[in-house]
Enzyme design. Structure first.
Site, PDB file in Angstrom:
ATOM      1  N   GLU A 124       0.854  -1.182   0.000  1.00 38.15           N
ATOM      2  CA  GLU A 124       0.000   0.000   0.000  1.00 38.15           C
ATOM      3  C   GLU A 124       0.899   1.244   0.000  1.00 38.15           C
ATOM      4  OE1 GLU A 124      -2.741   0.471   3.301  1.00 38.15           O
ATOM      5  OE2 GLU A 124      -3.781   2.066   2.266  1.00 38.15           O
ATOM      6  N   GLY A 264       2.823   2.595  10.937  1.00 36.73           N
ATOM      7  CA  GLY A 264       2.608   1.779  12.132  1.00 36.73           C
ATOM      8  C   GLY A 264       2.456   0.307  11.794  1.00 36.73           C
ATOM      9  N   ALA A 265       1.551   0.014  10.869  1.00 39.39           N
ATOM     10  CA  ALA A 265       1.288  -1.380  10.534  1.00 39.39           C
ATOM     11  C   ALA A 265       0.474  -1.449   9.253  1.00 39.39           C
ATOM     12  CB  ALA A 265       0.528  -2.067  11.661  1.00 39.39           C
ATOM     13  N   GLU A 267      -2.456  -3.898   6.947  1.00 41.29           N
ATOM     14  CA  GLU A 267      -3.524  -4.894   7.077  1.00 41.29           C
ATOM     15  C   GLU A 267      -3.540  -5.970   5.991  1.00 41.29           C
ATOM     16  OE1 GLU A 267      -3.987  -1.588   6.248  1.00 41.29           O
ATOM     17  OE2 GLU A 267      -5.566  -1.340   4.762  1.00 41.29           O
ATOM     18  N   ASN A 268      -2.382  -6.338   5.402  1.00 41.61           N
ATOM     19  CA  ASN A 268      -2.366  -7.368   4.374  1.00 41.61           C
ATOM     20  C   ASN A 268      -3.229  -8.568   4.759  1.00 41.61           C
ATOM     21  OD1 ASN A 268      -0.065  -5.842   3.236  1.00 41.61           O
ATOM     22  ND2 ASN A 268       0.976  -6.667   5.029  1.00 41.61           N
ATOM     23  N   GLU A 301      -5.754  -2.835  12.487  1.00 44.58           N
ATOM     24  CA  GLU A 301      -5.389  -3.663  11.327  1.00 44.58           C
ATOM     25  C   GLU A 301      -6.338  -4.861  11.220  1.00 44.58           C
ATOM     26  OE1 GLU A 301      -3.504  -2.050   9.519  1.00 44.58           O
ATOM     27  OE2 GLU A 301      -2.641  -0.743  11.049  1.00 44.58           O
ATOM     28  N   GLU A 323     -10.058   4.108   5.925  1.00 46.14           N
ATOM     29  CA  GLU A 323      -9.290   4.567   7.089  1.00 46.14           C
ATOM     30  C   GLU A 323     -10.161   5.297   8.113  1.00 46.14           C
ATOM     31  OE1 GLU A 323      -6.710   3.260   7.739  1.00 46.14           O
ATOM     32  OE2 GLU A 323      -5.853   2.594   5.837  1.00 46.14           O
TER      33      GLU A 323
HETATM   34  N1  TRP Z   1      -3.220   0.941   5.711  1.00 51.65           N
HETATM   35  C1  TRP Z   1      -2.258   1.126   6.754  1.00 51.65           C
HETATM   36  C2  TRP Z   1      -3.054   1.409   8.003  1.00 51.65           C
HETATM   37  O1  TRP Z   1      -3.771   2.337   8.108  1.00 51.65           O
HETATM   38  C3  TRP Z   1      -1.349   2.293   6.505  1.00 51.65           C
HETATM   39  C4  TRP Z   1      -0.013   1.995   5.947  1.00 51.65           C
HETATM   40  C5  TRP Z   1       0.877   1.108   6.403  1.00 51.65           C
HETATM   41  C6  TRP Z   1       0.621   2.653   4.872  1.00 51.65           C
HETATM   42  N2  TRP Z   1       2.017   1.200   5.666  1.00 51.65           N
HETATM   43  C7  TRP Z   1       1.891   2.129   4.737  1.00 51.65           C
HETATM   44  C8  TRP Z   1       0.244   3.640   4.006  1.00 51.65           C
HETATM   45  C9  TRP Z   1       2.781   2.574   3.782  1.00 51.65           C
HETATM   46  C10 TRP Z   1       1.116   4.101   3.040  1.00 51.65           C
HETATM   47  C11 TRP Z   1       2.376   3.555   2.923  1.00 51.65           C
HETATM   48  O2  TRP Z   1      -3.079   0.679   8.915  1.00 51.65           O
HETATM   49 ZN    ZN Z   2      -5.713   1.785   8.454  1.00 56.36          ZN
END
Ligand code: TRP
Ligand code: ZN
Length: 876
Positions: A124, A264-265, A267-268, A301, A323
């Site tokens: 992402e 931070g993390a 959600e794959n 996540e 989000e």
């Molecule tokens: N979708 C992730 C979240 O909100 C956000 C995220 C994690 C992200 N790594 C990233 C967005 C790298 C952009 C680039 O939990």
């Molecule tokens: Zn998110």
């Protein structure tokens, strides 16, 4: 080279080709990983039969490409730095490609990269195009089958999304694993991890009785830091079933901790990847705040599995669809698990400081932007937190029951699809019958609306007239604003009874706490049968993300502080009261006049400290002064020195006046219970530590002795870190320096603790900080390639109000130097790091000039599109 160009929401076209099934084979190698892709592609029935196939691809070395088994001659395709363009393709076909990539030299941490020797991915938003040629857009959803081949010794563990279906040994010390994900997903949810990882395993029985295996994968030395994340995950799974009726949909759910991670993390699907800072905890290494943060992120996540993965975004302009909704969900989860009023106070206090600043600056944007250059620049407080506030307003407008029915309809109707914000709000309108047309403006209008309110009590008629006027300031590209639909939750608190009065509006009894709807530029609400003069309590629980101005007297605020039935507004009355005092002191400091403490603030604090307030967590929040950053937000021109001096003066005056009370609170809240991150224990520690903060404002020997003892006791990191911070931020270097040194040596092996060690030092107010930052950048524990280190050292320094904003400009220059270096290594982090400089308009002329000079210096570099977009806006 031409400047990077924006993409526009209005240019959205559905994809001409869908990938229905994706098969990938990774042959891992640090410098030369081979990726083979077999894509089952179909032309959309309504697409032009001549439509070319356009696949994204960046930083890939193409080895071969074939359609239906026939290798394509060079003339059959065009290759640029960004796309593979094939003019002539059949209606349905198999595209096979092979590319080579170099994970070990990937410092941007997008696509496939290495962290501590371990392979991991971040796709992402648009990172998959750095892995293989693919239509890298969220409205292309495919099932995936992934084969990972690695070295059996250095990569004993090979993970990807979904379910493991096969594994085995190959020649030359290699082995493989095959994974299958049956849920169609966009490629931004793809993940692969390979390395020497160790797991902690648990299980969760879903509401329908299925058993889900839960695995947390970490480096061996971190196995003792996984308990809290695992417990949080199980709580989140149960909560999503109970509250939203959402069940997990695979037999396996995995979380992996990595040290190098931009956010931070992530959600794959079935394989969440976490920044180690957002998942690892141990009482000896993590503070209460970290424990709570980890719980919230694990939940966030996990919740994405429905709000984001099962139902995803049509395009990246819709980012707040997943989000905003997911942040709202994790906020409610944390409120349910901990103290609801404290969670709200902390969220709003952060929101009003940081998101309001973003909304008032040159990068202000709506929660659904209509154009962007670089999507990673839009993972913002506006998209996330303001997006969550807007979802919260929907919940409040509809009531929980209709909101839940809307959510059910949304998940049912759009399961497996890539959709828009209209689809979400449409479900809410459909189930409730509410007219949400005007409400939709929240999604398209940037800027923080301001409400000017005033009220008058008419004794003769027993009426209260409340007038609300709204205006939203112009933001870049949006000079004119339309009135928004603003729900204002409120009460009228009787000054005689101290109770909420019944609200009667146009003959209708609304109860003692009600929502009024501001939809026009200006409206007057006439409350009848108001038996006594009231003080209005407005915007209860922060019912809309706005700034509300009401000409409260200090007496009004002291009254609300003790009588408001809304816990949030009681806290807010205290903040407003403190702000009035701070404003006077800031003015006094600027005018060189002697500072005098407002005794009403002292008395309010005395009442709090000696009163019978049972909720210690709320009390700790109420005793906390507005931060310097928040105070700065309220000033027309930020004077960092005056703000710092005024706040310190208040802290010291309170400490002098209430020393005995603070000592009593400190002593009464000692505990030798074993550490647990329970709401009760956290509340007690917060209260004890805020008392200590005041005592250290006067640095008397007893306060210092408390800090030394608390530091030396090593009971838990919350207490140790708080004591160390107070010592290091005091003028007692004789005690602070040895403590800091001992702490640094003790934890030299633990990167997450060393991050705290960096932050504590560079946040002190003393003027030696710039030298320390430069010195610490050479420290073996620092690395400019690791985002956590950059945030802990450079990011924290840029939050140090007095030292970053030094009048010789050296703070700004240091930040600009780091941004320029990071622009080449990690553009995403560089673009985030530059933010403080973009707020130059808020400061005095001298600082404005210095900040702009640094932005101009950055602009002269060959820039990534990320940094370019931010700097361009900041200088516009
Ligand atoms: N979708 C992730 C979240 O909100 C956000 C995220 C994690 C992200 N790594 C990233 C967005 C790298 C952009 C680039 O939990
Ligand atoms: Zn998110």
């Amino acid at each position: 080279m031409s400047d990077p160009q924006p993409v526009y929401l209005s240019d959205y076209q559905p994809p001409a080709y869908q990938v229905t099934h994706t098969e990938l084979t990774f042959d891992l190698d640090p410098a030369a990983t081979r990726v083979k892709a077999r894509l089952h592609i179909e032309r959309h029935p309504s697409a032009d039969s001549q439509a070319p196939l356009v696949l994204n691809g960046e930083q890939l070395t193409l080895i071969s490409v074939a359609i239906d088994g026939n290798s394509l001659p060079d003339a059959a395709y065009q290759l640029t730095d960004e796309v593979l363009h094939i003019a002539d393709v059949p209606e349905a076909f198999m595209l096979e490609s092979e590319v080579e990539i170099a994970p070990s030299s990937n410092t941007a941490l997008e696509g496939l990269y290495q962290s501590n020797g371990m392979y991991c991915t971040q796709c992402e938003a648009e990172g998959f195009r750095r892995i293989t040629y693919y239509p890298d857009r969220p409205d292309v959803m495919a099932t995936f089958k992934v084969t990972v081949i690695g070295n059996a010794t250095s990569e004993p563990v090979l993970l990807a999304n979904g379910n493991p279906i096969n594994q085995g040994v190959l020649e030359n010390g290699r082995h493989f694993a095959i994974w299958e994900d049956p849920h169609p997903k966009p490629c931004y949810l793809f993940a692969l991890v390979a390395g020497n990882l160790h797991k902690v395993e648990d299980s969760f029985e879903t509401v329908s009785g299925r058993n889900v295996t839960l695995q947390l994968w970490v480096e061996q030395e971190n196995l003792d830091k996984t308990e809290h994340a695992m417990a949080s995950l199980k709580r989140a799974m149960a909560w999503d079933e109970q509250v939203y009726g959402r069940e997990y949909d695979l037999d396996l759910f995995m979380i992996v901790a990595v040290n190098d991670f931009n956010m931070g993390a992530m959600e794959n699907k079935g394989l969440n990847i976490f920044n180690s800072a957002a998942v690892l905890t141990h009482p000896n290494t993590a503070t209460d705040a970290t424990f709570q943060n980890v719980e919230g992120i694990v939940a966030h996540e996990y919740f994405h599995n429905w709000s984001g993965n099962r139902v995803t975004c049509r395009d990246w302009f819709q980012l707040s669809l997943k989000e905003g909704f997911t942040v709202f969900r994790d906020q409610c989860f944390s409120a349910d698990t901990n103290s609801a009023p404290v969670k709200r106070i902390q969220d709003v206090s952060f929101f009003r400081t940081a998101q309001f600043a973003e909304d008032a600056g040159p990068t202000a944007h709506p929660i659904r932007p209509d154009h962007f250059i670089e999507i990673t620049n839009f993972y913002t407080l506006t998209i996330y937190e303001k997006g969550a506030e807007v979802v919260r307003m929907l919940r409040n407008l509809l009531g929980w029951e209709d909101f839940r029915r809307g959510s059910d309809l949304y998940f049912e109707r759009f399961d497996g699809q890539a959709v828009t914000i209209e689809d979400f709000v449409g479900c809410m309108a459909e189930v409730s019958g509410a007219d949400l047309n005007q409400f939709m403006r929240w999604y398209s209008q940037a800027g923080t609306p301001e409400i000017d309110a005033h009220g008058e009590y008419d004794y003769a008629h027993a009426e209260y007239h409340l007038t609300l006027r709204q205006r939203t300031p112009a933001t870049p590209g949006q000079p004119e604003k339309l009135p928004l639909h603003i729900p204002v939750r409120m009460g009228l608190v009787g000054t005689k009874s101290g109770q909420d009065l019944t609200l009667t509006l146009s003959g209708e009894k609304l109860g003692k706490d009600a929502v009024i709807h501001l939809t026009d530029d200006e409206q007057t609400f006439v409350f009848t049968d108001v038996a006594e003069a009231p003080v209005p309590s407005l915007l209860r629980d922060f019912s809309a993300p706005v700034k509300l101005h009401f000409p409260y007297s200090r007496e009004d605020l002291a009254f609300l502080l003790t009588h408001d039935s809304d816990g949030f507004n009681r806290w807010d009355a205290g903040q407003r009261l403190a702000m009035l005092a701070l404003d006077d002191l800031i003015a006094a400091h600027r005018n060189g006049v002697e500072k005098v403490m407002d005794t009403r603030v002292v008395e309010a604090f005395r009442t709090l400290l000696t009163g019978a307030m049972s909720d210690k967590a709320v009390l700790a929040e109420m005793l906390t002064l507005p931060s310097e950053a928040y105070i700065a937000e309220q000033q027309p021109i930020v004077d960092v020195d005056a703000i710092h001096a005024a706040r310190e003066f208040v802290r010291q005056s309170l400490a002098v006046a209430l020393r005995d009370e603070f000592v009593a609170v400190y002593k009464a809240n000692q505990s030798d219970e074993p550490y647990a991150p329970t709401p009760e224990q956290i509340a007690q520690r917060s209260l004890k530590n805020i008392a200590l903060t005041y005592l250290m404002a006067i640095e008397d020997e007893e306060g210092i002795a408390f800090c030394e003892t608390q530091f030396a006791a090593e009971h838990n990191m919350t207490d140790v870190r708080h004591a160390l911070t107070l010592l290091v931020h005091s003028d007692r270097d004789d005690i602070a320096s040895p403590a800091l040194k001992a702490f640094g040596e003790k934890w030299a092996h633990d990167p997450l603790v060393m991050d705290q060690w960096f932050t504590i030092q560079v946040s002190r107010p003393q003027s030696d900080v710039l030298d320390r930052v430069q010195y610490l950048m050479q420290h073996p524990a620092f690395s400019i390639k690791n985002p956590n280190k950059v945030r802990a050292l450079i990011g924290a320094f840029a939050q140090n109000r007095v030292n970053f904003h030094r009048l010789d400009g050296k703070g700004y220059a240091l930040l600009a130097d780091v941004v320029i270096e990071l622009n080449r290594l990690n553009p995403e982090i560089a673009a985030r790091l530059v933010t403080p400089l973009t707020r130059w308009q808020r400061f005095d002329e001298e600082r404005q000039q210095l900040m702009r000079d640094e932005l101009v210096r950055i602009k002269q570099e060959p820039l990534s599109s990320n940094v370019f977009e931010v700097v361009e806006k900041a200088l516009a």
